[in-house]
Design a protein around this motif. Sequence first.
Motif, PDB file in Angstrom:
ATOM      1  N   ASP A  46     -40.109 -14.143  30.293  1.00  0.00           N
ATOM      2  CA  ASP A  46     -41.392 -14.512  30.905  1.00  0.00           C
ATOM      3  C   ASP A  46     -42.371 -13.345  30.885  1.00  0.00           C
ATOM      4  O   ASP A  46     -43.570 -13.540  30.648  1.00  0.00           O
ATOM      5  N   GLU A  47     -41.889 -12.132  31.161  1.00  0.00           N
ATOM      6  CA  GLU A  47     -42.783 -10.965  31.168  1.00  0.00           C
ATOM      7  C   GLU A  47     -43.363 -10.737  29.773  1.00  0.00           C
ATOM      8  O   GLU A  47     -44.553 -10.433  29.629  1.00  0.00           O
ATOM      9  N   ILE A  48     -42.537 -10.891  28.746  1.00  0.00           N
ATOM     10  CA  ILE A  48     -43.021 -10.734  27.373  1.00  0.00           C
ATOM     11  C   ILE A  48     -44.091 -11.771  27.077  1.00  0.00           C
ATOM     12  O   ILE A  48     -45.134 -11.467  26.474  1.00  0.00           O
ATOM     13  N   ALA A  49     -43.860 -13.005  27.522  1.00  0.00           N
ATOM     14  CA  ALA A  49     -44.827 -14.081  27.286  1.00  0.00           C
ATOM     15  C   ALA A  49     -46.141 -13.816  28.015  1.00  0.00           C
ATOM     16  O   ALA A  49     -47.225 -14.065  27.469  1.00  0.00           O
ATOM     17  N   HIS A  50     -46.084 -13.299  29.229  1.00  0.00           N
ATOM     18  CA  HIS A  50     -47.303 -13.007  29.979  1.00  0.00           C
ATOM     19  C   HIS A  50     -48.111 -11.895  29.315  1.00  0.00           C
ATOM     20  O   HIS A  50     -49.343 -11.956  29.254  1.00  0.00           O
ATOM     21  N   ALA A  51     -47.413 -10.872  28.819  1.00  0.00           N
ATOM     22  CA  ALA A  51     -48.114  -9.781  28.128  1.00  0.00           C
ATOM     23  C   ALA A  51     -48.772 -10.304  26.851  1.00  0.00           C
ATOM     24  O   ALA A  51     -49.920  -9.953  26.543  1.00  0.00           O
ATOM     25  N   HIS A  52     -48.063 -11.139  26.117  1.00  0.00           N
ATOM     26  CA  HIS A  52     -48.613 -11.703  24.879  1.00  0.00           C
ATOM     27  C   HIS A  52     -49.844 -12.565  25.169  1.00  0.00           C
ATOM     28  O   HIS A  52     -50.846 -12.497  24.448  1.00  0.00           O
ATOM     29  N   GLN A  53     -49.773 -13.364  26.224  1.00  0.00           N
ATOM     30  CA  GLN A  53     -50.918 -14.206  26.588  1.00  0.00           C
ATOM     31  C   GLN A  53     -52.128 -13.347  26.930  1.00  0.00           C
ATOM     32  O   GLN A  53     -53.259 -13.645  26.521  1.00  0.00           O
ATOM     33  N   ALA A  54     -51.894 -12.261  27.680  1.00  0.00           N
ATOM     34  CA  ALA A  54     -53.005 -11.384  28.054  1.00  0.00           C
ATOM     35  C   ALA A  54     -53.630 -10.730  26.829  1.00  0.00           C
ATOM     36  O   ALA A  54     -54.857 -10.592  26.741  1.00  0.00           O
ATOM     37  N   GLU A  55     -52.807 -10.349  25.879  1.00  0.00           N
ATOM     38  CA  GLU A  55     -53.327  -9.762  24.636  1.00  0.00           C
ATOM     39  C   GLU A  55     -54.159 -10.780  23.871  1.00  0.00           C
ATOM     40  O   GLU A  55     -55.233 -10.463  23.336  1.00  0.00           O
ATOM     41  N   THR A  56     -53.697 -12.017  23.859  1.00  0.00           N
ATOM     42  CA  THR A  56     -54.424 -13.086  23.170  1.00  0.00           C
ATOM     43  C   THR A  56     -55.777 -13.347  23.823  1.00  0.00           C
ATOM     44  O   THR A  56     -56.766 -13.660  23.140  1.00  0.00           O
ATOM     45  N   LEU A  57     -55.845 -13.209  25.145  1.00  0.00           N
ATOM     46  CA  LEU A  57     -57.074 -13.494  25.882  1.00  0.00           C
ATOM     47  C   LEU A  57     -58.079 -12.343  25.851  1.00  0.00           C
ATOM     48  O   LEU A  57     -59.182 -12.478  26.377  1.00  0.00           O
ATOM     49  N   GLY A  58     -57.682 -11.202  25.249  1.00  0.00           N
ATOM     50  CA  GLY A  58     -58.651 -10.120  25.103  1.00  0.00           C
ATOM     51  C   GLY A  58     -58.377  -8.868  25.899  1.00  0.00           C
ATOM     52  O   GLY A  58     -59.320  -8.167  26.281  1.00  0.00           O
ATOM     53  N   ALA A  59     -57.114  -8.546  26.129  1.00  0.00           N
ATOM     54  CA  ALA A  59     -56.786  -7.338  26.885  1.00  0.00           C
ATOM     55  C   ALA A  59     -57.236  -6.086  26.147  1.00  0.00           C
ATOM     56  O   ALA A  59     -57.175  -6.015  24.917  1.00  0.00           O
ATOM     57  N   GLN A  60     -57.681  -5.099  26.909  1.00  0.00           N
ATOM     58  CA  GLN A  60     -58.029  -3.795  26.370  1.00  0.00           C
ATOM     59  C   GLN A  60     -57.031  -2.766  26.893  1.00  0.00           C
ATOM     60  O   GLN A  60     -56.583  -2.855  28.034  1.00  0.00           O
ATOM     61  N   ALA A  61     -56.693  -1.812  26.042  1.00  0.00           N
ATOM     62  CA  ALA A  61     -55.742  -0.778  26.452  1.00  0.00           C
ATOM     63  C   ALA A  61     -56.305   0.021  27.623  1.00  0.00           C
ATOM     64  O   ALA A  61     -57.495   0.352  27.641  1.00  0.00           O
ATOM     65  N   LEU A  62     -55.459   0.329  28.589  1.00  0.00           N
ATOM     66  CA  LEU A  62     -55.888   1.134  29.724  1.00  0.00           C
ATOM     67  C   LEU A  62     -56.035   2.588  29.298  1.00  0.00           C
ATOM     68  O   LEU A  62     -55.381   3.044  28.357  1.00  0.00           O
ATOM     69  N   PRO A  63     -56.882   3.354  29.993  1.00  0.00           N
ATOM     70  CA  PRO A  63     -56.978   4.792  29.716  1.00  0.00           C
ATOM     71  C   PRO A  63     -55.615   5.460  29.905  1.00  0.00           C
ATOM     72  O   PRO A  63     -54.786   4.994  30.686  1.00  0.00           O
ATOM     73  N   VAL A  64     -55.414   6.557  29.197  1.00  0.00           N
ATOM     74  CA  VAL A  64     -54.128   7.265  29.268  1.00  0.00           C
ATOM     75  C   VAL A  64     -53.806   7.667  30.708  1.00  0.00           C
ATOM     76  O   VAL A  64     -52.665   7.515  31.164  1.00  0.00           O
ATOM     77  N   TRP A  65     -54.802   8.159  31.438  1.00  0.00           N
ATOM     78  CA  TRP A  65     -54.551   8.591  32.818  1.00  0.00           C
ATOM     79  C   TRP A  65     -54.109   7.429  33.691  1.00  0.00           C
ATOM     80  O   TRP A  65     -53.274   7.581  34.584  1.00  0.00           O
ATOM     81  N   SER A  66     -54.667   6.235  33.414  1.00  0.00           N
ATOM     82  CA  SER A  66     -54.322   5.060  34.204  1.00  0.00           C
ATOM     83  C   SER A  66     -52.884   4.623  33.937  1.00  0.00           C
ATOM     84  O   SER A  66     -52.143   4.282  34.865  1.00  0.00           O
ATOM     85  N   GLU A  67     -52.487   4.648  32.680  1.00  0.00           N
ATOM     86  CA  GLU A  67     -51.104   4.282  32.335  1.00  0.00           C
ATOM     87  C   GLU A  67     -50.126   5.288  32.938  1.00  0.00           C
ATOM     88  O   GLU A  67     -49.054   4.913  33.423  1.00  0.00           O
ATOM     89  N   SER A  68     -50.484   6.562  32.915  1.00  0.00           N
ATOM     90  CA  SER A  68     -49.616   7.594  33.492  1.00  0.00           C
ATOM     91  C   SER A  68     -49.461   7.400  34.993  1.00  0.00           C
ATOM     92  O   SER A  68     -48.368   7.526  35.546  1.00  0.00           O
ATOM     93  N   ALA A  69     -50.567   7.069  35.661  1.00  0.00           N
ATOM     94  CA  ALA A  69     -50.519   6.830  37.107  1.00  0.00           C
ATOM     95  C   ALA A  69     -49.658   5.610  37.415  1.00  0.00           C
ATOM     96  O   ALA A  69     -48.900   5.600  38.396  1.00  0.00           O
ATOM     97  N   LEU A  70     -49.760   4.590  36.576  1.00  0.00           N
ATOM     98  CA  LEU A  70     -48.974   3.367  36.768  1.00  0.00           C
ATOM     99  C   LEU A  70     -47.481   3.663  36.626  1.00  0.00           C
ATOM    100  O   LEU A  70     -46.664   3.172  37.415  1.00  0.00           O
ATOM    101  N   LYS A  71     -47.117   4.483  35.645  1.00  0.00           N
ATOM    102  CA  LYS A  71     -45.711   4.840  35.447  1.00  0.00           C
ATOM    103  C   LYS A  71     -45.185   5.662  36.625  1.00  0.00           C
ATOM    104  O   LYS A  71     -44.050   5.463  37.078  1.00  0.00           O
ATOM    105  N   ALA A  72     -46.017   6.581  37.128  1.00  0.00           N
ATOM    106  CA  ALA A  72     -45.598   7.393  38.267  1.00  0.00           C
ATOM    107  C   ALA A  72     -45.397   6.520  39.505  1.00  0.00           C
ATOM    108  O   ALA A  72     -44.422   6.679  40.254  1.00  0.00           O
TER     109      ALA A  72
END
Length: 216
Positions: free
Chosen positions: A178-204
């Motif tokens: 389900d998580e893979i499907a949700h990510a794929h749907q978001a990409e199809t709808l026009g997702a933009q990559a988050l800034p590097v700092w934002s992804e790093s903060a999310l991982k932390a």
Amino acid sequence: MSQAEVLAMLADRIISNVDNALRTLAGQSPGSGRANPAKDTRDALLRPWQRRRAGRLMRVNHTGEVMAQALYTGQAAGTGDPQLRSALLQARREEEDHLRWCEDRLRELRSRPSLLGPLWYGVGWGMGFAAARRGRGSNLGLVVAVEHLVEKHLDEHLAVLPPEDERSRHILEQMRQDEIAHAHQAETLGAQALPVWSESALKALSKIMTRGALWV
């Protein structure tokens, strides 16, 4: 639209958001009606240490689903795009299934949800709302980033679960799909990559949440 109608719509959204928070934290999420993936799987007799380990892992996954509810709710509340809101709320309903399945398994393992659930719900809602206010691409980009992070966590948990614990394994495998499907749907709808700092903060933040949920 009149001022009265705007106020009524705002009140309705506030009530809906509060209702989701209360249902999520009280274990009353209805979900989409899908059956538990482990329903036809025999529950193995786990050794005490195996049951404790599985319980801690499922508590982490349950906490992640609490946060997912908050994220999707905040994202839907923050967007003015009706189509996007509908897609986010549909994904949230499917995530409610995950929440319910994790709750079921925690009870079977004689474990419990994390005591920090309310904290993570608040953090997740704020993150989701903030991403939505930055626009459609950022809103969907958060979905992709979070779902990829959850997919990685699920892979790690599947690798260290006690081999005998097939019920937990079946739940996590369906969640992963389900998580893979949700990510794929978001990409199809026009997702933009988050800034590097934002992804790093999310991982932390994810590491802090995971470590906290393991024990609290």
